[in-house]
Design a protein around this motif. Structure first.
Motif, PDB file in Angstrom:
ATOM      1  N   UNK A 151      12.750  18.398 -16.326  1.00 57.06           N
ATOM      2  CA  UNK A 151      13.078  17.813 -17.627  1.00 57.06           C
ATOM      3  C   UNK A 151      11.908  17.899 -18.607  1.00 57.06           C
ATOM      4  N   UNK A 152      10.668  17.893 -18.103  1.00 58.11           N
ATOM      5  CA  UNK A 152       9.519  18.104 -18.964  1.00 58.11           C
ATOM      6  C   UNK A 152       8.928  16.864 -19.593  1.00 58.11           C
ATOM      7  N   UNK A 153       9.405  15.692 -19.216  1.00 60.82           N
ATOM      8  CA  UNK A 153       8.837  14.426 -19.689  1.00 60.82           C
ATOM      9  C   UNK A 153       8.792  13.444 -18.524  1.00 60.82           C
ATOM     10  N   UNK A 154       8.100  12.312 -18.720  1.00 67.29           N
ATOM     11  CA  UNK A 154       7.998  11.303 -17.665  1.00 67.29           C
ATOM     12  C   UNK A 154       9.270  10.457 -17.639  1.00 67.29           C
ATOM     13  N   UNK A 155       9.782  10.139 -16.455  1.00 72.12           N
ATOM     14  CA  UNK A 155      11.062   9.419 -16.363  1.00 72.12           C
ATOM     15  C   UNK A 155      11.038   7.989 -16.895  1.00 72.12           C
ATOM     16  N   UNK A 156       9.856   7.387 -17.055  1.00 67.93           N
ATOM     17  CA  UNK A 156       9.788   5.999 -17.518  1.00 67.93           C
ATOM     18  C   UNK A 156       9.220   5.876 -18.930  1.00 67.93           C
ATOM     19  N   UNK A 157       8.929   6.988 -19.569  1.00 65.12           N
ATOM     20  CA  UNK A 157       8.300   6.941 -20.887  1.00 65.12           C
ATOM     21  C   UNK A 157       9.331   7.218 -21.979  1.00 65.12           C
ATOM     22  N   UNK A 158       9.718   6.136 -22.687  1.00 71.87           N
ATOM     23  CA  UNK A 158      10.693   6.236 -23.754  1.00 71.87           C
ATOM     24  C   UNK A 158      10.343   5.283 -24.880  1.00 71.87           C
ATOM     25  N   UNK A 179       0.843  -1.186   0.000  1.00 72.13           N
ATOM     26  CA  UNK A 179       0.000   0.000   0.000  1.00 72.13           C
ATOM     27  C   UNK A 179       0.893   1.256   0.000  1.00 72.13           C
ATOM     28  N   UNK A 180       0.349   2.397  -0.401  1.00 66.79           N
ATOM     29  CA  UNK A 180       1.143   3.632  -0.389  1.00 66.79           C
ATOM     30  C   UNK A 180       1.623   3.974   1.019  1.00 66.79           C
ATOM     31  N   UNK A 181       2.818   4.548   1.095  1.00 69.92           N
ATOM     32  CA  UNK A 181       3.371   5.028   2.357  1.00 69.92           C
ATOM     33  C   UNK A 181       4.393   6.112   2.034  1.00 69.92           C
ATOM     34  N   UNK A 182       5.195   6.512   3.023  1.00 71.82           N
ATOM     35  CA  UNK A 182       6.144   7.596   2.762  1.00 71.82           C
ATOM     36  C   UNK A 182       7.237   7.174   1.788  1.00 71.82           C
ATOM     37  N   UNK A 183       7.548   5.885   1.719  1.00 68.94           N
ATOM     38  CA  UNK A 183       8.552   5.414   0.762  1.00 68.94           C
ATOM     39  C   UNK A 183       8.025   5.547  -0.665  1.00 68.94           C
ATOM     40  N   UNK A 184       6.765   5.206  -0.871  1.00 70.42           N
ATOM     41  CA  UNK A 184       6.185   5.357  -2.205  1.00 70.42           C
ATOM     42  C   UNK A 184       5.958   6.835  -2.535  1.00 70.42           C
ATOM     43  N   UNK A 185       5.671   7.645  -1.503  1.00 73.21           N
ATOM     44  CA  UNK A 185       5.602   9.096  -1.705  1.00 73.21           C
ATOM     45  C   UNK A 185       6.896   9.622  -2.317  1.00 73.21           C
ATOM     46  N   UNK A 186       8.025   9.099  -1.831  1.00 72.76           N
ATOM     47  CA  UNK A 186       9.320   9.599  -2.299  1.00 72.76           C
ATOM     48  C   UNK A 186       9.563   9.253  -3.764  1.00 72.76           C
ATOM     49  N   UNK A 187       9.048   8.113  -4.196  1.00 75.94           N
ATOM     50  CA  UNK A 187       9.125   7.794  -5.618  1.00 75.94           C
ATOM     51  C   UNK A 187       8.304   8.811  -6.413  1.00 75.94           C
ATOM     52  N   UNK A 188       7.072   9.053  -5.983  1.00 76.24           N
ATOM     53  CA  UNK A 188       6.187   9.972  -6.701  1.00 76.24           C
ATOM     54  C   UNK A 188       6.766  11.381  -6.722  1.00 76.24           C
ATOM     55  N   UNK A 189       7.399  11.787  -5.621  1.00 76.59           N
ATOM     56  CA  UNK A 189       8.027  13.112  -5.570  1.00 76.59           C
ATOM     57  C   UNK A 189       9.152  13.215  -6.587  1.00 76.59           C
ATOM     58  N   UNK A 190       9.941  12.152  -6.732  1.00 80.74           N
ATOM     59  CA  UNK A 190      11.020  12.153  -7.723  1.00 80.74           C
ATOM     60  C   UNK A 190      10.456  12.278  -9.137  1.00 80.74           C
ATOM     61  N   UNK A 191       9.313  11.628  -9.395  1.00 76.00           N
ATOM     62  CA  UNK A 191       8.657  11.745 -10.705  1.00 76.00           C
ATOM     63  C   UNK A 191       8.268  13.199 -10.964  1.00 76.00           C
ATOM     64  N   UNK A 192       7.660  13.840  -9.966  1.00 71.87           N
ATOM     65  CA  UNK A 192       7.231  15.229 -10.106  1.00 71.87           C
ATOM     66  C   UNK A 192       8.428  16.139 -10.359  1.00 71.87           C
ATOM     67  N   UNK A 193       9.518  15.939  -9.629  1.00 73.21           N
ATOM     68  CA  UNK A 193      10.710  16.772  -9.818  1.00 73.21           C
ATOM     69  C   UNK A 193      11.299  16.580 -11.212  1.00 73.21           C
ATOM     70  N   UNK A 194      11.322  15.328 -11.679  1.00 71.23           N
ATOM     71  CA  UNK A 194      11.843  15.064 -13.020  1.00 71.23           C
ATOM     72  C   UNK A 194      10.987  15.777 -14.068  1.00 71.23           C
ATOM     73  N   UNK A 195       9.683  15.714 -13.918  1.00 68.60           N
ATOM     74  CA  UNK A 195       8.801  16.352 -14.882  1.00 68.60           C
ATOM     75  C   UNK A 195       8.902  17.871 -14.806  1.00 68.60           C
ATOM     76  N   UNK A 196       9.120  18.395 -13.604  1.00 67.03           N
ATOM     77  CA  UNK A 196       9.295  19.843 -13.440  1.00 67.03           C
ATOM     78  C   UNK A 196      10.541  20.325 -14.182  1.00 67.03           C
TER      79      UNK A 196
END
Length: 314
Positions: free
Chosen positions: A92-99, A73-90
């Motif tokens: 770099x402007x694309x999703x980190x796993x979409x290639x 289930x979601x927790x603070x560890x999964x929050x940190x993954x989602x935060x990294x996604x948001x920072x990457x998109x902020x």
């Protein structure tokens, strides 16, 4: 842009420190003032205490892979993954796993689970380039990645490593991101040839268009949570209270500015404290508020509260 990232990271550090996690972190949660970088975080109805379950798993493409797979289930560890996604998109402007791998006609549920759960792969993975950005499709990533310093790239590569994606380990803490983004903020200078803002590496050459730029050296501070803290010695590079006070995380108040005169660089004291300077031969001097210190190799600067920086010449 960097201030927006710092505000996001600070908010989630405060949330997690109070014993809560967000659980549904995605791109719809943020309103950003483009002039100041101030951030409003909304849609907070799924915030719960650590170990509790709101019944919401998150939004597709932002959920941690282990949540997508149904492993936890979601927790603070999964929050940190989602935060990294948001920072990457902020940044770099694309999703980190979409290639290349995700270049399919439609992201159906089957593909969603594969690309973001069972077989996730960072588009700039150090060991596997099979999911690299596709020209014309992921152009932001292609255009922006090259401009960021090596320490930012390394932070994203760690955040989206296979160890992180498949085992949930190796994710950066909010404090790690804060220190990295502070280092990034103090690397912002203007190219002396074209006037464009760039991120200048402290100890290696940076390319701005056709211009090659290198700092003459850098100020080296004690590490914070195993993250290097450096500021390049370059005209108009800035130190904040964060740098000169180990107890401060103020990333807005300017504490010092690097000045340039022909053949010399100096550090202007914009604090209300006296600095003590120690030369390599052991001689000492004091710089009062408003005065400027000429930076010399291996000088040590005590900013008045136990925080010391060493001048390193490249």
């Amino acid at each position: 842009m960097v201030d927006a990232g710092l505000n996001m990271v600070s908010a989630f550090k405060a949330l997690h420190n109070k014993g809560y996690n967000y659980q549904d972190l995605n791109d719809g949660n943020f309103s950003i003032n483009p002039s100041s970088g101030e951030v409003l975080i909304c849609d907070n109805d799924n915030v719960v205490g650590h170990g509790e379950n709101s019944g919401v798993l998150g939004k597709a493409r932002y959920m941690a892979p282990e949540v997508v797979r149904g492993d936890k289930q979601p927790d603070k560890i999964t929050d940190r993954y989602s935060l990294a996604v948001i920072l990457f998109m902020l940044f770099i402007g694309d999703h980190p796993l979409e290639g290349q791998k995700t270049n399919v006609p439609a992201l159906t549920n089957k593909y969603d689970k594969r690309f973001f759960g069972t077989e996730p792969l960072f588009i700039y993975d150090k060991n596997d380039n099979s999911n690299a950005p596709v020209p014309g499709l992921h152009q932001n990533a292609i255009n922006m990645w090259k401009y960021f310093p090596s320490f930012v790239k390394a932070a994203f590569q760690e955040s989206f490593s296979q160890e992180s994606l498949l085992n949930g380990r190796g994710r950066l803490l909010e404090q790690d991101w804060f220190n990295i983004l502070m280092r990034l903020k103090s690397s912002i200078v203007k190219c002396p040839q074209c006037g464009e803002e760039i991120f200048l590496e402290s100890d290696r050459e940076t390319i701005c268009g056709n211009h090659k730029i290198k700092a003459v050296g850098y100020l080296n501070f004690a590490k914070r949570s195993n993250q290097a803290v450096t500021v390049p010695i370059f005209k108009d590079a800035v130190l904040y209270d964060y740098h000169v006070d180990g107890a401060s995380e103020d990333f807005k108040n300017i504490a010092a500015v690097i000045k340039e005169k022909p053949g010399k660089f100096g550090l202007e004291n914009k604090t209300n404290k006296r600095w003590q300077i120690t030369a390599p031969d052991g001689k000492t001097a004091v710089k009062n508020p408003g005065e400027t210190l000429v930076l010399g190799a291996d000088f040590k600067i005590d900013f008045g509260n136990g925080t010391v920086a060493k001048v390193v010449v490249n």
